[in-house]
Design an enzyme around this catalytic site. Structure first.
Site, PDB file in Angstrom:
ATOM      1  N   ASN A   1      39.010  41.685  38.890  1.00 25.40           N
ATOM      2  CA  ASN A   1      38.954  40.571  39.955  1.00 25.40           C
ATOM      3  C   ASN A   1      37.598  40.667  41.016  1.00 25.40           C
ATOM      4  O   ASN A   1      37.429  39.976  41.975  1.00 25.40           O
ATOM      5  CB  ASN A   1      40.211  40.297  40.610  1.00 25.40           C
ATOM      6  CG  ASN A   1      41.021  39.319  39.959  1.00 25.40           C
ATOM      7  OD1 ASN A   1      40.529  38.591  39.139  1.00 25.40           O
ATOM      8  ND2 ASN A   1      42.175  39.455  40.222  1.00 25.40           N
TER       9      ASN A   1
ATOM     10  N   GLU B   1      49.252  44.350  36.743  1.00 26.37           N
ATOM     11  CA  GLU B   1      48.412  44.444  37.915  1.00 26.37           C
ATOM     12  C   GLU B   1      49.223  44.918  39.139  1.00 26.37           C
ATOM     13  O   GLU B   1      49.278  44.283  40.372  1.00 26.37           O
ATOM     14  CB  GLU B   1      47.859  42.981  38.229  1.00 26.37           C
ATOM     15  CG  GLU B   1      46.824  43.010  39.372  1.00 26.37           C
ATOM     16  CD  GLU B   1      45.909  41.761  39.504  1.00 26.37           C
ATOM     17  OE1 GLU B   1      45.571  41.195  38.314  1.00 26.37           O
ATOM     18  OE2 GLU B   1      45.607  41.234  40.517  1.00 26.37           O
TER      19      GLU B   1
ATOM     20  N   LYS C   1      38.236  45.906  29.118  1.00 26.28           N
ATOM     21  CA  LYS C   1      39.271  45.391  29.493  1.00 26.28           C
ATOM     22  C   LYS C   1      40.577  45.995  28.912  1.00 26.28           C
ATOM     23  O   LYS C   1      41.545  46.220  29.640  1.00 26.28           O
ATOM     24  CB  LYS C   1      39.228  43.817  29.317  1.00 26.28           C
ATOM     25  CG  LYS C   1      40.480  43.142  29.777  1.00 26.28           C
ATOM     26  CD  LYS C   1      40.114  41.616  30.340  1.00 26.28           C
ATOM     27  CE  LYS C   1      41.383  41.062  30.997  1.00 26.28           C
ATOM     28  NZ  LYS C   1      41.015  39.709  31.262  1.00 26.28           N
TER      29      LYS C   1
ATOM     30  N   HIS D   1      37.314  32.170  43.671  1.00 25.42           N
ATOM     31  CA  HIS D   1      38.480  31.228  43.560  1.00 25.42           C
ATOM     32  C   HIS D   1      38.467  30.344  44.952  1.00 25.42           C
ATOM     33  O   HIS D   1      38.766  29.076  44.916  1.00 25.42           O
ATOM     34  CB  HIS D   1      39.835  32.218  43.830  1.00 25.42           C
ATOM     35  CG  HIS D   1      40.143  32.727  42.632  1.00 25.42           C
ATOM     36  ND1 HIS D   1      41.149  33.582  42.373  1.00 25.42           N
ATOM     37  CD2 HIS D   1      39.597  32.419  41.186  1.00 25.42           C
ATOM     38  CE1 HIS D   1      41.283  33.855  40.983  1.00 25.42           C
ATOM     39  NE2 HIS D   1      40.321  33.445  40.393  1.00 25.42           N
TER      40      HIS D   1
ATOM     41  N   ARG E   1      44.334  47.224  37.617  1.00 30.33           N
ATOM     42  CA  ARG E   1      44.102  46.068  37.112  1.00 30.33           C
ATOM     43  C   ARG E   1      43.222  44.853  38.209  1.00 30.33           C
ATOM     44  O   ARG E   1      42.352  44.272  37.461  1.00 30.33           O
ATOM     45  CB  ARG E   1      45.048  45.487  36.287  1.00 30.33           C
ATOM     46  CG  ARG E   1      44.795  44.134  35.520  1.00 30.33           C
ATOM     47  CD  ARG E   1      45.761  43.351  34.815  1.00 30.33           C
ATOM     48  NE  ARG E   1      45.211  42.497  34.187  1.00 30.33           N
ATOM     49  CZ  ARG E   1      45.782  41.710  32.812  1.00 30.33           C
ATOM     50  NH1 ARG E   1      46.769  42.235  32.488  1.00 30.33           N
ATOM     51  NH2 ARG E   1      45.318  40.607  32.518  1.00 30.33           N
TER      52      ARG E   1
ATOM     53  N   HIS F   1      36.047  37.681  42.141  1.00 31.27           N
ATOM     54  CA  HIS F   1      36.868  36.449  42.265  1.00 31.27           C
ATOM     55  C   HIS F   1      37.600  36.167  43.489  1.00 31.27           C
ATOM     56  O   HIS F   1      37.952  34.824  43.695  1.00 31.27           O
ATOM     57  CB  HIS F   1      38.083  36.717  41.290  1.00 31.27           C
ATOM     58  CG  HIS F   1      37.483  36.935  39.897  1.00 31.27           C
ATOM     59  ND1 HIS F   1      36.678  37.712  39.273  1.00 31.27           N
ATOM     60  CD2 HIS F   1      38.137  36.267  38.674  1.00 31.27           C
ATOM     61  CE1 HIS F   1      36.614  37.491  38.041  1.00 31.27           C
ATOM     62  NE2 HIS F   1      37.267  36.561  37.706  1.00 31.27           N
TER      63      HIS F   1
ATOM     64  N   HIS G   1      34.334  28.085  36.264  1.00 34.53           N
ATOM     65  CA  HIS G   1      34.919  29.472  36.840  1.00 34.53           C
ATOM     66  C   HIS G   1      33.800  30.538  37.031  1.00 34.53           C
ATOM     67  O   HIS G   1      33.590  31.527  37.855  1.00 34.53           O
ATOM     68  CB  HIS G   1      35.867  29.872  35.962  1.00 34.53           C
ATOM     69  CG  HIS G   1      36.737  31.083  36.482  1.00 34.53           C
ATOM     70  ND1 HIS G   1      37.301  31.467  37.717  1.00 34.53           N
ATOM     71  CD2 HIS G   1      36.485  32.520  35.851  1.00 34.53           C
ATOM     72  CE1 HIS G   1      37.804  32.720  37.542  1.00 34.53           C
ATOM     73  NE2 HIS G   1      37.516  33.265  36.431  1.00 34.53           N
TER      74      HIS G   1
ATOM     75  N   LYS H   1      47.076  37.624  30.822  1.00 36.22           N
ATOM     76  CA  LYS H   1      47.337  36.765  31.988  1.00 36.22           C
ATOM     77  C   LYS H   1      47.149  35.360  31.803  1.00 36.22           C
ATOM     78  O   LYS H   1      46.007  34.629  30.857  1.00 36.22           O
ATOM     79  CB  LYS H   1      46.142  36.943  33.101  1.00 36.22           C
ATOM     80  CG  LYS H   1      46.348  38.142  34.145  1.00 36.22           C
ATOM     81  CD  LYS H   1      45.397  38.132  35.048  1.00 36.22           C
ATOM     82  CE  LYS H   1      45.659  39.230  36.037  1.00 36.22           C
ATOM     83  NZ  LYS H   1      44.759  39.177  37.158  1.00 36.22           N
TER      84      LYS H   1
ATOM     85  N   ARG I   1      61.732  29.765  26.373  1.00 33.28           N
ATOM     86  CA  ARG I   1      61.561  31.310  27.055  1.00 33.28           C
ATOM     87  C   ARG I   1      60.902  32.147  26.140  1.00 33.28           C
ATOM     88  O   ARG I   1      60.965  33.236  26.270  1.00 33.28           O
ATOM     89  CB  ARG I   1      63.090  31.826  27.141  1.00 33.28           C
ATOM     90  CG  ARG I   1      64.097  30.912  28.142  1.00 33.28           C
ATOM     91  CD  ARG I   1      65.069  31.772  28.699  1.00 33.28           C
ATOM     92  NE  ARG I   1      65.942  30.969  29.406  1.00 33.28           N
ATOM     93  CZ  ARG I   1      67.097  30.202  29.024  1.00 33.28           C
ATOM     94  NH1 ARG I   1      67.499  30.387  27.748  1.00 33.28           N
ATOM     95  NH2 ARG I   1      67.648  29.377  29.926  1.00 33.28           N
TER      96      ARG I   1
ATOM     97  N   GLU J   1      30.993  36.971  33.835  1.00 37.04           N
ATOM     98  CA  GLU J   1      32.115  37.874  33.489  1.00 37.04           C
ATOM     99  C   GLU J   1      31.629  39.264  32.784  1.00 37.04           C
ATOM    100  O   GLU J   1      32.152  40.205  32.899  1.00 37.04           O
ATOM    101  CB  GLU J   1      33.435  37.438  32.758  1.00 37.04           C
ATOM    102  CG  GLU J   1      33.719  36.238  33.496  1.00 37.04           C
ATOM    103  CD  GLU J   1      35.026  36.608  34.551  1.00 37.04           C
ATOM    104  OE1 GLU J   1      35.109  37.791  34.912  1.00 37.04           O
ATOM    105  OE2 GLU J   1      35.433  35.793  35.046  1.00 37.04           O
TER     106      GLU J   1
END
Lengths: 380, 380
Positions: free
Chosen positions: B265, B257, B247, B272, B261, B268, B285, B163, B141, B205
């Protein structure tokens, strides 16, 4: 480190046993507090389901045993609030609390294009609650979920407090997250259909709360065990409420188990070793905890923390509750090895939750030879 | 919903390009702020590794490509602080960002009885960082972890902001957590050995931060792209610093997010779809994001948010950076289907990050026929 239940500046809520059968207990956490609703008939009561997060889709996660009893009833209630109400039905049992089952939940959510507003409902016992909560915590990095515990164990313990996890072949609950539900709905009618073995397993966690936090509650359990075994509604309602109050008080002070919260694991260090050693699903979690509490009580006595009469008192109560008091013969070395990977262990030193006064727990290490004697005394 | 980069009461930190090659950027989050160290030679500098959480064991997670270059050097530094320094070496590539690799980390941690003080070090690119961070967030955890990004993409984007995720066969980064590292160590010397394709992927990026948040930075990139492609240390140091500043500013306002935020993306959603549609690992990516930015720029123009000249400007810059500007021929329906399971989608409606002014992003839906035209125009 010693984590005592008698934390400064906080007061365990007072106890009041009466004939009420419905209660509400609130968990206070920064920004994420929530209510535990306790009572008979809650599942079919429309008011129970008001005010949850809005979404297009609700997904009920349940198992093959629970689904025939409650799935359609819960779906019916949720259809008033969600455009789509779907279900994922998993096999029943601790042996399925693993990545494969978790992935079935993800497969369904993704195949149905469930977005990150989707609300998950955990309908079942501790295994379903732990897995669904963990799935909710990591699906798209977190979606809301609601606990609908149907076993006594889940109602008094696992559904409350936000611990979620799956098992790993090398250790129980090793992969998981702290993630709080939006609400807990503990319908006491669900306990009527519980098999006797599951009822006893739940009573193990009920008994636990006495020695760690509330001596009077321990005496109350001793006085009312027959009523609890007979599933008397008022006795059950009080037991569930009192357990949730104690758990709420502990979790409110230490959500992420930096210290105090570990006392909730009384009996669990020995218990997890039994579960992992036998293979998940052989013993019920509550059965292993029951036997583990006998061992931990003995260790408390051997370390001089409690008078000798504490062990027979716990032994008798746990046995009366229908729980095993002798552990499986795994071998002492295997017990020690399994306990060294317990989450509370540090630098290979096993740390036990022990009782140092009725209603007061502490956490500490113990010499291996003493632990070995305890295991020897309480194994077949 | 519209999430504009021009949030009230906050100010993007001012930009200062100079000849310095070392910088520190701080991420401000309640109780969990941390520093990003940027500069050449940081890996072998003992001061880099001071003040991290104390523990018996450090476990470095890396891959087969990075291990021969840096594993022994990092291990050497960490041995000054930890009794045991261990390594888990995974196969290299996005195709391995899955449960099986994650489980290899857990297998090692449990087999070695690593307790919950164990510190994980993510030594590698974005895949290693995302997986190690996710492993750290759920092992027992939650255990602490440190990001040591060795690719440009990881240094300017994926290692910063917390993230973490793994991929699911049905969607990229679908299973994960928000979980912050203790520190980010971006050693610029690592970029010298980066294959040209990886350098270009990282530049995608870098370019992204211009249109979404800083028009001047976009112009700076256009002016200094040749220096960046030549891996000029001062240019690279400024680019990494400026990206991290932007960032940090975004994440500081919206860690989980809920709105703003999502502007990170940009490119993206299309990207994706390309990655998932081709199978993870076909395109890098950053390559998919580069091509995705061309598509998202076109969509911004077609929706009337940007003047027509914005598209050729972005197209030219992305092409100059060595990135693909034409997507694979997956078929328009397949693109749309893949984008509907994007995490930003709501109720089956795809939501795009679009530019509505240089340095200002917004998030909104777009009519399917218009999106189809965009895909049609930028596919092979």
């Amino acid at each position: 480190m010693t984590a005592s239940a008698q934390a400064p500046n906080t007061q365990l809520p007072a106890s009041s046993a009466n004939l009420d059968t419905s209660h509400k207990v609130s968990i206070a956490l920064d920004q994420r507090g929530y209510d535990i609703l306790i009572g008979p008939g809650l599942l079919d009561e429309p008011a129970t389901w008001l005010g949850l997060p809005k979404a297009q889709v609700a997904v009920i996660v349940t198992n093959e045993t629970v689904a025939p009893l409650y799935l359609e009833r819960l779906s019916h209630q949720l259809r008033a609030h969600y455009t789509r109400v779907e279900a994922v039905v998993l096999p029943d049992g601790e042996a399925y609390k693993d990545w494969a089952s978790l992935n079935k939940i993800f497969d369904h959510l993704l195949a149905q294009a469930c977005d990150r507003k989707t609300v998950l409902f955990a309908l079942g016992g501790g295994v379903i609650g732990d897995m669904t909560g963990f799935a909710a915590s990591v699906y798209m990095r977190g979606v809301p979920f609601v606990q609908v515990p149907t076993t006594l164990l889940a109602q008094v313990d696992s559904s409350v407090g936000g611990k979620t996890a799956i098992n790993h072949p090398l250790g129980k609950n090793m992969i998981g997250a702290f993630y709080q539900p939006e609400r807990v709905v503990a319908d006491l009618d669900g306990l009527d259909s519980l098999p006797p073995r599951e009822l006893s397993a739940g009573l193990a966690e009920v008994i636990k709360y006495g020695p760690i936090a509330d001596a009077e509650f321990l005496a109350w359990i001793e006085d009312h065990l027959d009523a609890l075994l007979a599933r008397d509604k008022a006795a059950m309602a009080y037991a569930v409420k009192r357990c949730c109050e104690i758990k709420a008080w502990v979790v409110g002070q230490d959500e992420r188990e930096q210290g105090l919260r570990a006392i909730l694991n009384f009996g669990h260090t020995f218990g997890h070793a039994i579960e992992t050693g036998l293979g998940y699903g052989e013993w019920l979690h509550g059965e292993a905890v029951g036997c583990g509490m006998v061992m931990a009580s003995d260790l408390s006595v051997r370390l001089g923390l409690m008078p000798a009469e504490f062990l027979p008192r716990m032994h008798r109560l746990i046995e009366r509750a229908g729980l095993p008091v002798l552990g499986p013969a795994l071998g002492i070395e295997r017990y020690l090895e399994l306990m060294r990977v317990d989450k509370k262990a540090e630098s290979g030193e096993i740390r036990f939750v022990l009782i140092e006064g009725l209603g007061r727990a502490t956490m500490r290490a113990a010499p291996d030879p003493l632990v070995a004697e305890v295991i020897q005394s309480h194994c077949r």
